[in-house]
Write a protein that holds these residues in place. Structure first.
Motif, short mmCIF file in Angstrom:
data_model
loop_
_atom_site.label_atom_id
_atom_site.label_comp_id
_atom_site.label_asym_id
_atom_site.label_seq_id
_atom_site.Cartn_x
_atom_site.Cartn_y
_atom_site.Cartn_z
N GLY A 172 39.45 29.63 42.35
CA GLY A 172 40.67 30.56 43.06
C GLY A 172 40.93 29.87 43.90
N GLY A 218 41.40 31.35 48.83
CA GLY A 218 41.64 31.80 47.77
C GLY A 218 39.10 30.77 47.45
N ALA A 263 41.56 37.59 37.34
CA ALA A 263 42.99 36.50 37.53
C ALA A 263 43.26 37.09 35.83
CB ALA A 263 41.08 35.34 37.47
N TRP A 289 40.88 31.83 36.01
CA TRP A 289 42.24 31.08 35.79
C TRP A 289 43.08 30.47 34.83
CZ3 TRP A 289 44.90 34.45 39.32
CH2 TRP A 289 44.17 34.91 40.50
N LEU A 301 42.14 35.41 46.20
CA LEU A 301 41.93 35.17 44.63
C LEU A 301 40.59 34.68 44.16
CD1 LEU A 301 44.91 31.74 44.68
CD2 LEU A 301 45.14 34.75 43.34
#
Length: 243
Positions: A130, A126, A69, A82, A38
């Motif tokens: 993330g 992440g 995202a 995100w 992420l």
């Protein structure tokens, strides 16, 4: 933020635009472990996926998959996010994290089902925003294999005692010269996780800013292997690798 994006992803609704590049298992066989990466704010999955080549020798049967995202970056002409950080109030951050959680969970459910894997064979890695999404979602998801946070933070720690569903091994890595997400966010996250009996380790990268370095990358390879692969399977994995 993308006004057309759904706040809640309905069951069975596929989002192929979320799937980024991937690296197949080096073992050339069936995927046994899935590691989902992420990315941070203002880029996309392609920005992070290439570090996974460093972990392939440690996890020969793992597939490494980058997720994009779900929303366009609302403070620049390109990239993804995100959740929006235009309003950084705790309430808005948690609202954004919960939206991201729903979308990420569906992506993970579909990705695991496609490979016929369960959550124990899943790891989340992440960076920055993330990492925040990985920590928020992974701790509230069914038992997963591992979580790695590079330069992240744990938002809503006060809500976790009532909401935590999973206590996977967690590795927090942070530069002590980070000017974007302060280093103190790592020490706060570690304390909160330890209080909830989450097996958490941390690594301080002295002199490092808001970035990922080679030492941190190397540590993640060992951590993912130790967290995901049972000892007997680790022995067998190297025995049957023919490259």
């Amino acid at each position: 933020m993308d006004e057309t994006a759904p706040d809640i992803v309905k069951p069975g609704l596929s989002r192929p635009d979320l799937e980024g590049r991937s690296y197949a298992p080096l073992s050339c066989g069936k995927t046994v472990y899935l590691v989902v990466l992420l990315h941070g704010l203002g880029v996309d999955g392609d920005d992070l996926i290439d570090i996974a080549v460093n972990w392939q020798p440690s996890l020969l049967k793992a597939e490494f998959l980058a997720m994009h995202a779900p929303f366009p970056f609302d403070q620049g002409p390109t990239g993804r996010q995100w959740y929006s950080v235009a309003d950084r109030s705790p309430e808005k951050i948690m609202e954004g994290l919960r939206k991201a959680e729903g979308i990420l969970n569906q992506f993970l459910d579909e990705s695991l089902a496609k490979r016929r894997l369960d959550d124990r064979h899943l790891a989340l890695v992440g960076f920055s925003q993330g990492a925040m999404v990985a920590l928020h979602t992974g701790l509230r998801r069914r038992k997963i294999g591992a979580i790695v946070s590079f330069s992240g933070a744990l938002h809503g720690a006060e809500l976790l005692p009532a909401e935590i569903r999973s206590r996977p091994p967690v590795l927090l890595i942070h530069g002590n010269e980070d000017q974007v997400v302060p280093y103190e966010r790592m020490t706060e996250a570690k304390a909160a996780l330890k209080a909830l009996d989450v097996p958490v380790k941390s690594m301080t990268r002295k002199g490092l800013g808001h970035s990922i370095d080679e030492v941190g990358i190397a540590a993640v390879g060992d951590f993912l292997h130790d967290s995901l692969v049972p000892k007997k399977a680790a022995h067998d994995e190297h025995d049957d690798h023919d490259h």
